[in-house]
Design an enzyme around this catalytic site. Structure first.
Site, PDB file in Angstrom:
ATOM      1  N   LYS A  39      49.610  48.159  12.996  1.00  0.00           N
ATOM      2  CA  LYS A  39      49.731  48.135  14.462  1.00  0.00           C
ATOM      3  C   LYS A  39      48.488  48.743  15.059  1.00  0.00           C
ATOM      4  O   LYS A  39      48.056  49.826  14.642  1.00  0.00           O
ATOM      5  CB  LYS A  39      50.972  48.965  14.872  1.00  0.00           C
ATOM      6  CG  LYS A  39      51.182  49.043  16.365  1.00  0.00           C
ATOM      7  CD  LYS A  39      51.906  47.803  16.861  1.00  0.00           C
ATOM      8  CE  LYS A  39      51.847  47.638  18.362  1.00  0.00           C
ATOM      9  NZ  LYS A  39      50.654  46.885  18.813  1.00  0.00           N
TER      10      LYS A  39
ATOM     11  N   GLN B 124      44.039  55.107  13.920  1.00  0.00           N
ATOM     12  CA  GLN B 124      45.307  54.535  14.370  1.00  0.00           C
ATOM     13  C   GLN B 124      46.436  54.837  13.382  1.00  0.00           C
ATOM     14  O   GLN B 124      47.579  55.049  13.788  1.00  0.00           O
ATOM     15  CB  GLN B 124      45.133  53.011  14.529  1.00  0.00           C
ATOM     16  CG  GLN B 124      46.199  52.347  15.358  1.00  0.00           C
ATOM     17  CD  GLN B 124      45.952  52.476  16.858  1.00  0.00           C
ATOM     18  OE1 GLN B 124      44.832  52.293  17.314  1.00  0.00           O
ATOM     19  NE2 GLN B 124      46.975  52.776  17.617  1.00  0.00           N
TER      20      GLN B 124
ATOM     21  N   LYS C 128      47.595  58.304  14.206  1.00  0.00           N
ATOM     22  CA  LYS C 128      48.130  58.310  15.578  1.00  0.00           C
ATOM     23  C   LYS C 128      49.525  57.695  15.588  1.00  0.00           C
ATOM     24  O   LYS C 128      50.476  58.254  16.134  1.00  0.00           O
ATOM     25  CB  LYS C 128      47.196  57.500  16.488  1.00  0.00           C
ATOM     26  CG  LYS C 128      47.584  57.518  17.945  1.00  0.00           C
ATOM     27  CD  LYS C 128      46.908  56.419  18.761  1.00  0.00           C
ATOM     28  CE  LYS C 128      45.403  56.427  18.685  1.00  0.00           C
ATOM     29  NZ  LYS C 128      44.787  55.598  19.752  1.00  0.00           N
TER      30      LYS C 128
ATOM     31  N   LYS D 112      43.460  47.664  13.278  1.00  0.00           N
ATOM     32  CA  LYS D 112      42.627  47.493  14.468  1.00  0.00           C
ATOM     33  C   LYS D 112      41.831  46.213  14.322  1.00  0.00           C
ATOM     34  O   LYS D 112      41.539  45.783  13.205  1.00  0.00           O
ATOM     35  CB  LYS D 112      41.645  48.665  14.594  1.00  0.00           C
ATOM     36  CG  LYS D 112      41.144  48.884  16.001  1.00  0.00           C
ATOM     37  CD  LYS D 112      42.109  49.704  16.792  1.00  0.00           C
ATOM     38  CE  LYS D 112      41.719  49.816  18.243  1.00  0.00           C
ATOM     39  NZ  LYS D 112      42.540  50.822  18.942  1.00  0.00           N
TER      40      LYS D 112
ATOM     41  N   GLY E 117      46.223  45.437  23.088  1.00  0.00           N
ATOM     42  CA  GLY E 117      44.949  45.544  23.794  1.00  0.00           C
ATOM     43  C   GLY E 117      44.161  46.792  23.407  1.00  0.00           C
ATOM     44  O   GLY E 117      44.662  47.693  22.738  1.00  0.00           O
ATOM     45  N   ASP E 118      42.927  46.819  23.820  1.00  0.00           N
ATOM     46  CA  ASP E 118      42.048  47.986  23.719  1.00  0.00           C
ATOM     47  C   ASP E 118      40.926  47.702  24.724  1.00  0.00           C
ATOM     48  O   ASP E 118      41.141  46.884  25.640  1.00  0.00           O
ATOM     49  CB  ASP E 118      41.531  48.139  22.264  1.00  0.00           C
ATOM     50  CG  ASP E 118      40.935  49.515  21.997  1.00  0.00           C
ATOM     51  OD1 ASP E 118      41.706  50.457  21.786  1.00  0.00           O
ATOM     52  OD2 ASP E 118      39.696  49.677  22.045  1.00  0.00           O
TER      53      ASP E 118
ATOM     54  N   THR F  29      49.226  54.689  28.274  1.00  0.00           N
ATOM     55  CA  THR F  29      48.221  55.559  27.648  1.00  0.00           C
ATOM     56  C   THR F  29      47.794  56.656  28.627  1.00  0.00           C
ATOM     57  O   THR F  29      47.739  57.841  28.270  1.00  0.00           O
ATOM     58  CB  THR F  29      46.987  54.753  27.174  1.00  0.00           C
ATOM     59  OG1 THR F  29      47.440  53.564  26.530  1.00  0.00           O
ATOM     60  CG2 THR F  29      46.137  55.555  26.219  1.00  0.00           C
TER      61      THR F  29
ATOM     62  N   SER G 204      53.958  50.552  22.918  1.00  0.00           N
ATOM     63  CA  SER G 204      53.922  49.284  22.191  1.00  0.00           C
ATOM     64  C   SER G 204      55.058  49.248  21.185  1.00  0.00           C
ATOM     65  O   SER G 204      55.703  48.208  20.986  1.00  0.00           O
ATOM     66  CB  SER G 204      52.600  49.134  21.431  1.00  0.00           C
ATOM     67  OG  SER G 204      51.588  48.675  22.273  1.00  0.00           O
TER      68      SER G 204
HETATM   69  N1  GLU Z   1      44.469  50.356  21.741  1.00  0.00           N
HETATM   70  C1  GLU Z   1      45.476  51.348  21.908  1.00  0.00           C
HETATM   71  C2  GLU Z   1      45.196  52.514  20.988  1.00  0.00           C
HETATM   72  O1  GLU Z   1      44.066  52.809  20.709  1.00  0.00           O
HETATM   73  C3  GLU Z   1      46.879  50.787  21.800  1.00  0.00           C
HETATM   74  C4  GLU Z   1      47.196  50.062  20.549  1.00  0.00           C
HETATM   75  C5  GLU Z   1      48.566  49.353  20.537  1.00  0.00           C
HETATM   76  O2  GLU Z   1      49.270  49.398  21.523  1.00  0.00           O
HETATM   77  O3  GLU Z   1      48.872  48.790  19.491  1.00  0.00           O
HETATM   78  O4  GLU Z   1      46.061  53.240  20.553  1.00  0.00           O
END
Ligand code: GLU
Length: 447
Positions: A92, A113, A116, A128, A167-168, A212, A379
């Site tokens: 994810k 990630q 996190k 990612k 997204g990012d 976020t 998410s």
């Molecule tokens: N891009 C965001 C992050 O850096 C969200 C990633 C997501 O929702 O999967 O955590």
């Protein structure tokens, strides 16, 4: 081998085996250095080569993305998806479209990630993706053709139980919509849980867009409360003007702070009585212009050079733009001007030496993988709603988000204290995030 030697040996190996990938080296160094105290107690993890395995992505895909602009000219970009670790759930993580994107940046982001996502408490692995495509100045039609071409390869590698992108930087609701449409067409399946950040009419979650930024403020609020303070009357500097920054401004203002700055890659605005959020949204989200245009319509001052934003004195600094936007010189300036809290909204916006400088000066520091986990947490909530074929109200989602952010703070602080690092949320978040992934990997045999 002792714990310190183990960590250093693995780090040297990562550098040797991934030459030139500076961002990835830095992300690995930050996490690994925090983990030394864990290996002092857990030799079994060392014997299981856990770090050698956890620093190697499970899979990394790179692919060609050809597309045609409105004038009929052909362009070729490079697409990436790094599926870093799936031990605790489907991979994810977001997709980034920015000219700086390369393998090193995607690997650093995928690695971060993993921890996190683990911290959120939800069953999500780490991944990612992205491309060196620059959406700036492109028409809607060009962005759509690019997204469709990107998804024509990516769809083979993702799925609601496999890998769930979102997204990012450079990828928001518009791009997710185009990608979802193409996924649905190619896979002949409307598995909505394959992407998050979708539109509300096709499986998106209320509360995902601001998550976020809001989550960052919920986390920062816990840090302030821990020191007996609140956002009321605080002067806050925020960098960036994208999704994270915009909603960080909104929540900070709701909490009673005065947000005095915003920026983009060209420069920053300074508004001593507080930025006008609607103005920022109008310029950046609706008209998609440079932040410079803000002062013409809404007042305040504009300064060239986004890095100088950290010269502005403040109580709380929230870097919400991009990696390495705040270096040692900027950290020194902030410390000299009396900053008390620095909380990362972007992914790794502070360089390693800047982070160290804050900690040494007694500035309470909130690391990205804990503080900005609200986006991916929401998410995760979107995935749950898709699996249940239900939609929750904004209030329900926001309440869950607040609880998740409070728990991340609590768990990070607790892990830090357990290992003798009071108030060191960097060490705490790394240890707490790592332990869940490591335990899952140990339970699944040699993977
Ligand atoms: N891009 C965001 C992050 O850096 C969200 C990633 C997501 O929702 O999967 O955590």
């Amino acid at each position: 081998m002792d714990a310190k030697n183990y960590v250093e040996t693995v780090l040297e190996d990562v550098k040797r085996r991934n030459p030139g990938e500076v961002e990835f080296h830095n992300a690995v160094a930050e996490v690994l250095h925090s983990l030394t105290p864990v290996f002092e107690k857990r030799k079994d993890l060392m014997d299981a080569a856990i770090l050698e395995r956890i620093t190697e992505p499970e899979r990394a895909i790179s692919f060609r993305v050809p597309w045609m602009d409105d004038a009929g000219k052909i362009h070729v970009n490079r697409g990436f998806r790094v599926q870093f670790n799936g031990a605790i759930g489907p991979y994810k993580g977001g997709i980034r479209f920015h000219p700086s994107v390369n393998q090193s940046i995607i690997k650093f982001l995928g690695f971060e990630q993993t921890f996190k996502n683990s911290l959120t408490g939800l069953p999500m692995g780490g991944g990612k993706g992205g491309s060196d495509f620059d959406p700036k100045g492109k028409s809607d039609a060009e962005v759509m053709r690019f997204c469709q071409s990107f998804m024509s390869e990516l769809y083979k590698h993702i799925g609601p139980d496999v890998d769930v992108p979102a997204g990012d930087i450079g990828v928001g609701g518009r791009e997710i919509g185009f990608m979802y449409g193409m996924y649905r067409k190619l896979s002949n399946s409307s598995s909505q849980g394959v992407l998050t950040g979708k539109g509300l009419t096709f499986g998106g979650s209320l509360g995902r867009t601001p998550a976020t930024g809001y989550g960052l403020l919920y986390f920062a609020n816990e840090m302030l409360a821990d020191k007996g303070e609140s956002f009321k009357g605080k002067k806050v500097t925020i960098s960036g003007s994208g999704n994270v920054a915009t909603y960080a401004v909104e929540k900070a203002q709701q909490m009673g702070a005065t947000v005095i700055t915003c920026s983009d890659s060209a420069g920053y605005i300074y508004c001593k009585d507080g930025v006008d959020l609607e103005g920022v949204k109008q310029i950046k989200e609706v008209e998609r212009l440079r932040i410079k245009e803000y002062v013409k319509h809404y007042g305040g001052e504009y300064f060239e050079g986004c890095a100088n934003i950290w010269d502005v004195p403040c109580d709380v600094a929230l870097p919400c733009a991009t990696q390495n936007e705040l270096d040692l010189a900027a950290a020194k300036k902030l410390i000299q001007n009396g900053v008390k809290f620095v909380v990362e909204g972007a992914n790794m916006p502070c360089s390693l030496d800047a982070m160290k400088a804050f900690q040494e000066a007694g500035v309470y520091f909130g690391p990205a993988k804990a503080a900005n986990a609200g986006g991916v947490a929401c998410s995760g909530l979107e995935m749950t709603q898709n699996a249940l074929r239900l939609s929750w109200s904004f209030e329900e989602v926001d309440e869950k988000l607040q609880n998740i952010m409070k728990n991340i703070f609590k768990n990070s602080k607790k892990a830090a204290e357990e290992y003798g690092y009071k108030d060191n949320l960097v060490v705490g978040a790394n240890i707490a995030g790592f332990m869940k992934v490591a335990t899952a990997m140990m339970g699944q045999g040699l993977i």
